[in-house]
Design an enzyme around this catalytic site. Structure first.
Site, short mmCIF file in Angstrom:
data_model
loop_
_atom_site.label_atom_id
_atom_site.label_comp_id
_atom_site.label_asym_id
_atom_site.label_seq_id
_atom_site.Cartn_x
_atom_site.Cartn_y
_atom_site.Cartn_z
N THR A 158 0.82 -1.21 0.00
CA THR A 158 0.00 0.00 0.00
C THR A 158 0.85 1.26 0.00
OG1 THR A 158 -0.21 0.12 2.42
CG2 THR A 158 -1.86 -1.19 1.23
N CYS A 159 2.16 1.12 0.09
CA CYS A 159 3.08 2.26 0.14
C CYS A 159 3.62 2.55 -1.26
CB CYS A 159 4.24 1.94 1.08
SG CYS A 159 5.58 3.15 1.05
#
Length: 116
Positions: free
Chosen positions: A10-11
């Site tokens: 998700t980064c």
């Protein structure tokens, strides 16, 4: 070349680093550290190999950093490691591991020298 990336999908920075590794023709071992956190010994070893203080690996944004009082400069390394063990989201990412080097690759481009 064997490369391992401690990754959070998700980064954006972590995804960019993974893309750069793959663009170099390398398929790394991917450890989604939020699902499979490193042990305390593994984390301590990574920090030692990076040659950084424990505090330098703490992530503030989007974590319980402030709520846990981790901005207290008097906290010991053990206390910060305890927090990272209890809340792996506090471990900054991505960490890239090669046979020779361990590096926190922020910004993404810092991975490039490891790929040659």
């Amino acid at each position: 070349m064997n490369i391992t990336i401690y990754h959070n999908p998700t980064c954006g920075t972590s995804r960019n680093v993974l893309d750069l590794i793959r663009a170099a023709g390398i398929e790394p071992t991917i450890i989604e550290y939020l699902k499979t956190p490193p042990s305390r010994a593994e984390l301590t070893g990574l920090i030692a190999r990076m040659g950084i203080p424990v505090r330098a690996l703490l992530r503030e944004k989007g974590t319980p950093y402030a709520q846990l009082g981790l901005d207290d400069e008097s906290l010991t390394d053990d206390a910060m490691l305890d927090a990272m063990m209890a809340h792996p989201i506090l471990i900054n990412r991505p960490i890239v591991v090669t046979a020779e080097t361990v590096k926190l690759c922020r910004p993404s481009e810092t991975v490039k020298p490891l790929l040659t």
